[in-house]
Enzyme design. Sequence first.
Site, PDB file in Angstrom:
ATOM      1  CB  SER A 697     -28.848  89.618   2.654  1.00 41.18           C
ATOM      2  OG  SER A 697     -27.886  90.579   2.291  1.00 41.18           O
ATOM      3  CE  LYS A 740     -31.053  93.538   2.748  1.00 40.29           C
ATOM      4  NZ  LYS A 740     -29.914  92.757   3.244  1.00 40.29           N
TER       5      LYS A 740
END
Length: 809
Positions: A697, A740
Site C-alpha cells: 500500500s 485509512k
Amino acid sequence: MAEIETLSSQDAAHGTAAALPPLPADALIIVPVRNTVLFPGLVLPITLGRPKSIAAAQQAVRDQRQVGILLQRDPEVADPAPVDMHRMGTLANIVRYVTAPDGSHHLVCQGEQRFQIVEYLSGWPFFVARVLQIPESEQRGAEIEARFVNLKSQTLEAIQLLPQAPADLLAAVQSIEEPSALADLAVSYMDVKPDEKQEILETVDLIARIDKVSRMLAHRIEVLRLSQEIGRQTKAALDERQREALLREQMAAIQRQLGEGEEGKAAEMAELDKAITDAQMPKEVEEQARKELRRLQRMPEAAGEYGMVRTYLDWLIELPWALPEEKPIDIAQARRVLDEDHYDLDKIKRRIIEFLAVRKLAPQGKAPILCFVGPPGVGKTSLGQSIARAMDRKFVRVSLGGVHDEAEIRGHRRTYIGALPGNIIQAIRKAGSRNCVMMLDEIDKLGSGIHGDPGAALLEVLDPEQNNTFRDNYLAVPFDLSRVVFITTANMLDTVPGPLRDRMEVISLAGYTADEKLEIAHRYLLKRQLEANGLKEGQIEVADDVLREIIQSYTREAGVRNLERQIGQVLRHAAVRIAEGQSGPIRIARDDLVAILGAPRFESETAMRLSVPGVATGLAWTPVGGDILFIEATRVPGSGRLILTGQLGEVMKESAQAALSIVKNRAAALGIDAARFEKSDIHVHVPAGAIPKDGPSAGVAMFMALTSLMTDRTIRSDTAMTGEISLRGLVLPVGGIKEKVVAAHSAGIKRVMLPARNRRDYDDIPEIARREMEFIWLERVEEAVAAALEPKKPAEAPAAAPQLADAEA
C-alpha cells in the site's frame, strides 16, 4: 595402574592434537566433578562430559599417572575456574577408562589418599596443580577404639534399616579394622549432600572425623526408623480399606439375595426413565439413552463405570432436544434495539435487519453465518447481544481465543477419565434452548496443535447444510444445530482458514471518527461509567471539550474501549471528592485532565509533517484500525545503492525498489538529472522502526518521497496517500480504505490521494470525513506528482561547497 581400555582413534586424535609440555614430577592432573566425592579406599565410576575433563583423563591414561578428583563448589558452573573448586580432594588410580558406543566417556577410579592444592600450573588444556599429599593417621588408643566400636555398630544398624541394602555390605563393614576406612566407607554410602561429604573429606583429624560421621549416622538411623514406621502404618490403612470394600460387597450381595436395599436404586431408575421420556429426544437418541439406562440398572453402584454412565445420561436428559415455540420477529422493535445499543453503523444495522427479515419470512430456511470483522472495541460482541435481544432469544458466547484442541469443539470420547462434551454442546446446555444466538468470539485466534485442528471441527458446526446432524464425540449421537443463530467475530481475516471463511458472510466494522467517539461517549460511555462508579446524573459535569481532549490526546484506537477506561478514571476522581463530602455538581475542566490522567500521551501527527523534500505521508492498515506513517528519503554521496530501514517486510521492500525504478525511468520527464542517481546512495526510512511493516500500500508514498527528494520539491503537508504501483506507473487498488481515511481525518489531513479503482469504497467512508476532506483519485503516478508536489522554490545563493550540494538531501 589396573586395566585400561584402548583409546579410540577419535580420543587419541583429541589427545595428540597439539604437543603438550611434559608434566612435572610433583604435578597432578585434576579432574573436577559435580555432586560426587571420592574417599580413599573406595572405587567410584565417573562420567566425563566436558572436553577439558576428557582431555585430562586421556592424558593420565597415556602417561599412566594418577589423577586428583576434586569437587566443584557450584554444580551449575559449566566451565569451572580454580576458585570454583574445593581445595582438598582425593588422589586416585585409574582402574578403567571406557568410551561407550554412544560417544560418552567413563572413568572408574580407586581412591588412594587425601591431598590439598598448593598451586595451579598453566600451559595445559586441563587443570594441573602441585599438591600436598595428606597421609592417613595411624594413631590408635582407647578413645579411638571406643569410637570405632560405636561407629561400626551404627553403620551395621543403618545398613539393616535400608530397604534394599547390598547383601555383602554387612560383611564388608564387619571386616574393616581401620577406623579411618570405616568412617570413609560409612559416609560414602550415606544419603547426604555432597557438601557434607566434602566436609568429612576435609576433616583430617581422625577423632573429629569419626564424631561427625557418628552424628550423621544417628540422624539417618532415626529417619530410617520413622520411614519404616510410616510404611507399616500406610500398609495397615490400605489393608483396612480393602477389608471394608470386601465387607461392603458382601453386604450388597446379601441384600440382593434378601431383596433389600433395592428400593432407592429402583426409584432412581424410575426417575431417570421419566426424565428420558420428558426430554422429547429424537428416536435414535432415545434408544441410545434407554440402552445406557438398562446398563446402569444391571451395574452395581460400587462399579467404577457407574458414575460415568450416570453422568452421560444426565447430559442427554438436560440438553434442550425439543424446539421451543419461536416468538414472531418484530422488525420495528429490532430497529429500536439496534439504535438504542449502537450509534451510527448504518450499513451493519441494515444488514442485520435484512437478516432478521429473512428469518421472519422463512423460519425454516438456512440462515447465513454472520462474521463481524473489525478492530477491538468497535462493538462486535455487543452487536451479537443486540441481535439476541431483537429476536427475543437466549444469548450465549463461546470464546475461541487460544483454543488449539479439536476436542474443545467436538468433545472427548467417554473412554477418557473426566471426559466432557465440547464447547458447542456445553453452550447449548447453558443457554437451555436449541434456537439460541451463539457468538463464537475471536475465531481468528484459533490455534492448531498435536491434538488436531479446531478450525476443521468448526467446518461442520458452521455449515447450514450439515450441522443438523452434528455429532459430539462425547454424546456419540447427532444433535441438530440448524436452529442456532451463529455469529462469529474476528479482528482480522488473514488467520481464518479459507474453507471456514467461505462458510461465513463477512461484515466489516471500521474504526470511529473523533466526532463519532464523542457522540458514543455522550450516549453510552458516560452513563455506563456513572453507574459503575456509584454516581448519579447531576453530580458531575463533563464538557464536550474535555471529552474531545481525552479522545485526541489520551487515546489512540479504532474502538472506544480505552476511551471508556479514561472516562472512568475521570469519574473516579470526582467520586473521591464527593465521598469526602464536597457538595454541588463537580465540573471537570480541560485543564484538570493533566492532574487526573497525567501528561497527554499522544501528540498530533500534524506537527511531524514538516515541509522538506523527501518526506511523504502514507496511510496504513493495522489490525486495530488505520494509521498514518511517514516515508522519509535522503541522499548521501555513494554509488547508487538503495538503503531501506524501518523493519520493512519483503513486499514493502519490493515497493521501494519499484518506486525507485519508476523515478529513474521518468527522470527526464520529472526534470531530474540521471547522473544524480549514480553519485548518490538513496536511503529510505519508515519511522517507528521497532514495529514490523509490510504490504504494497505504500507504493505511491514511496514514489512521491523519492520524486520529492530528487526534484527538491516538497509534498503538500495536508496531503496523505495510499496505493500500490506497477512498473508501468499504474496506481493499483488496496484494502482498508475506510480505516485509512478515518485515520487521516483524525490526524488533521485535508487531502487524500487514493487509487481510482477504489472508488467503490467511497460510500463506506464516514460522511463527516467525506464532507471535510478532498479526495483525489489516481490512475497513474503522474497524477500524484501533479496533485501533491509544491512548486520548486527559487534558487538560493550558492553554497560554500557547491560540489557537494547535489548529494545532500
